[in-house]
Each structure stands twice: as C-alpha cells, then as structure tokens.
Design an enzyme around this catalytic site. Sequence first.
Site, PDB file in Angstrom:
ATOM      1  N   ARG A   1      49.697  40.759  53.478  1.00 34.91           N
ATOM      2  CA  ARG A   1      49.929  42.087  54.072  1.00 34.91           C
ATOM      3  C   ARG A   1      50.191  42.103  55.573  1.00 34.91           C
ATOM      4  NH1 ARG A   1      44.802  44.445  51.101  1.00 34.91           N
ATOM      5  NH2 ARG A   1      44.307  42.292  51.580  1.00 34.91           N
TER       6      ARG A   1
ATOM      7  N   TYR B   1      32.943  35.871  39.311  1.00 28.19           N
ATOM      8  CA  TYR B   1      33.771  37.034  38.967  1.00 28.19           C
ATOM      9  C   TYR B   1      33.643  37.380  37.483  1.00 28.19           C
ATOM     10  CZ  TYR B   1      36.038  37.155  43.535  1.00 28.19           C
ATOM     11  OH  TYR B   1      36.281  37.278  44.874  1.00 28.19           O
TER      12      TYR B   1
ATOM     13  N   ARG C   1      46.301  32.126  52.778  1.00 21.14           N
ATOM     14  CA  ARG C   1      46.799  33.510  52.791  1.00 21.14           C
ATOM     15  C   ARG C   1      47.919  33.706  53.812  1.00 21.14           C
ATOM     16  NH1 ARG C   1      43.251  37.707  50.597  1.00 21.14           N
ATOM     17  NH2 ARG C   1      42.560  36.776  48.662  1.00 21.14           N
TER      18      ARG C   1
ATOM     19  N   ARG D   1      56.284  44.430  48.420  1.00 18.61           N
ATOM     20  CA  ARG D   1      55.179  44.974  47.622  1.00 18.61           C
ATOM     21  C   ARG D   1      55.439  46.430  47.280  1.00 18.61           C
ATOM     22  NH1 ARG D   1      50.594  46.790  46.446  1.00 18.61           N
ATOM     23  NH2 ARG D   1      48.475  46.173  46.733  1.00 18.61           N
TER      24      ARG D   1
END
Length: 340
Positions: A27, A147, A23, A36
Amino acid sequence: MGSKLTDVLNRKAQNPPPVWLMRQAGRYLPEYRALRENAGSFWKMCVTPQLAAEITLQPVRRFGFDAAIIFSDIMLVPHALGLDVAFEEGLGPKLSPVEDVRTLDRDRAAWGRRLLPVYESLRLVREKLGTAALVGFAGAPWTLATYLAEGRGSPDQQKARLWMYRDPAGFSELVGVVSECVAFHLIEQLKAGADAVQLFDSWAGGLPAEEFERFVVAPTKSIVDKVRAERPEARIIGFPRGATLQGYEQYAAMTGVDAVSLDTAVPIGWAARTLGPKIALQGNLDPLALLVGGDALARAVDRILAVTANVPFIFNLGHGVLPNTPPENVAALVARVRAA
Ligand code: CP3
C-alpha cells in the site's frame, strides 16, 4: 542462474550487499493502490497470476531491488487445506477456527489445484525478472497454527497456546499437517522458478524454550529436510521473528536453513559474530527508521553496514514496510546501501 542473493545464500559475502525488503510490494506504493482499486480485493490479486506478477514487479522496477518476493500471502496454505479465508479491510485475515485436525483437507492434488495461481505467478515473473532473484515464501507452521486456532491474528496467540498445553498430541498433529502442506508449497514454488524460499514465523516470539524447540525449530527442520530431499540445491531463509538470542542461535544451528532473517531487536553485531559466517544473515533495519527517513535512516543503515561488511549478509528490514512509508525513503535506502 547466479544472482547476488544466491551468492550470499551460498555464504559468499558481497560488498555492497544485495538489498530487498519484506512487504516491498504494497500500500505504500501508488501504483499498487491503483491496481488494488481496479482489482477490487486483496485476495483477488493474490489468486490472479497476471495481477500478482505485475504487483511483484512494481517495486523491482521502481527501486532496482536485487530480489522480487512473489506477491501472495501466508493465508494461501490455510486456503489449500480447504478453509474459507477472508480479508477484512484494514484488519487482516479471518477464517473459521479449526478445532479438529480431521477437518483439514490432506489431499495433495487438491492442494496443488488451490495453490496453482501462485505457481503461475512465479512463472510469469520469472520470464520478466532479468538478473534479480525470485523469492517464494510460506508461513511457518507455528505462525499458521496460531491463525488456524484463533481464526484471525491475535496479539497473544492464546488459543494456539492453550491448545498446545491442553492437548499436546492433537496440537502436534495440527502442526504436522500444516508442515506437510508448507513443504509441498515451497517445493512447488522452487519448481515454478523461485531461486530461494523464505519461511515467515511472525509469531515465534514469547514461546517458552521447550515449546519454541518443539513448535518452531523442529517443524522448520522437518520442512527443510523435506524440501532438500526433493530439491537438494534449494536455498532457504528462515525468519523466527521475536525469538530470544538463544532461540536464534538454536534455530541457526538446528534447522538447516541457509540464512536467518533478524528482527529489529537482534543486535546485528552480535549476530555477525555469533551466527555468521556459517550461516547467511538478513535484516534488521527498523521499518520505523525507514518511515522517518533522513538522518535517522542514514545512521541506522550505516550502523548495519559497518558490522556486516565481511559477513554473508542481505540488507532487509526487521519486519515489513509500513503502509505510510514515503517511497522516496525507500529509494534513499537503496542508494545508501549501494554506495557502501
Ligand atoms: O511484498 C511482500 O513481502 C510479499 C507479499 C506478502 C504479503 N503478506 C502481502 C500482503 C507477504 C510475504 C506476506 C506475509 C504475511 N501475511 C505474513 C508474514 C509476515 C509478517 O508481516 O509478519 C503474515 C502474518 C500475513 C497475514 C496478513 N496478510 C496480515 C496480518 C495482513 C493484514 C495486515 C495489513 O497490513 O493490513 C495481510 C494482508 C496483506 N498481505 C497485505 C499485503 C500487501 C495488505 C493488503 C491490502 O490491504 O492491500
């Protein structure tokens, strides 16, 4: 092309070790948040090659990492299987739960069409990357099955676990179809220019030993075998997050991966003695130590470097960078590793 990362995956220890972070795009970077905002949604960025390529390169430009991981998501495989995937702001992925494996699309040409943006992104990044290695990835079958069964992430993966006990044959079939699609996706990423691929089994923790063997180790081995049948030189990293130490040992010995990525709970000295040097290691800095920075970070980095000096090792986190991590802590981490 040789890189520090591929040297380590070929079991050649490097001092200082190569460094990249799970990652590493995301953000916590202002340049990511700006893109974004313009793009409108996370999914749009994943399936727009120019955007995905730019986001992949952002952290490499800023910090000089030894590897770039392609900007994408493990939910691209459910999308390839014909499911509608949505991302809810701050909540993560959502899809309609799968109850019958026959509803999944098994047409490989359709998989290739739906996954094409990822391969285009890899080609674009490859052109601009220079000497850093390019890492492709996919979710591992067990984690993806959790998931699919639940329709979203869940803290205890109950639906998948219940399905696994109630209908072992049906659940095995689900894991089998997902494994086919994951192998396909890894092979195509290698063809598109990835130097290595990583399998994320984020929910591998907490399974009983027998189910861990059946739904984590065995499908991973089948994927590694399929990938190597088409790309014998493929370099593969596996991340069975949360596995027991016995689980990590079994995973390292049985799956055929070149490296195991270690979560934060694995004692790194134990791993260096027990798993290395037959297999390369990656990890396992606590993302919270990175978030805090300062002395806590320096001590945590030094502890890892001290026991991995002569082991084929890739410096990384035990899980992904957290969104509120100060970017200057990441710069400090890279500087400290490079000074080793
Ligand atoms: O930089 C990189 O590591 C490459 C990109 C990457 C993303 N997701 C981007 C992303 C990778 C390797 C992943 C893998 C992934 N995705 C996993 C396995 C690794 C892990 O973290 O356990 C899982 C379980 C997913 C599914 C997923 N995607 C979740 C649970 C979430 C929401 C969590 C959150 O932080 O909001 C996502 C969204 C996601 N994937 C973001 C990013 C950068 C945040 C999207 C945003 O809001 O901008």
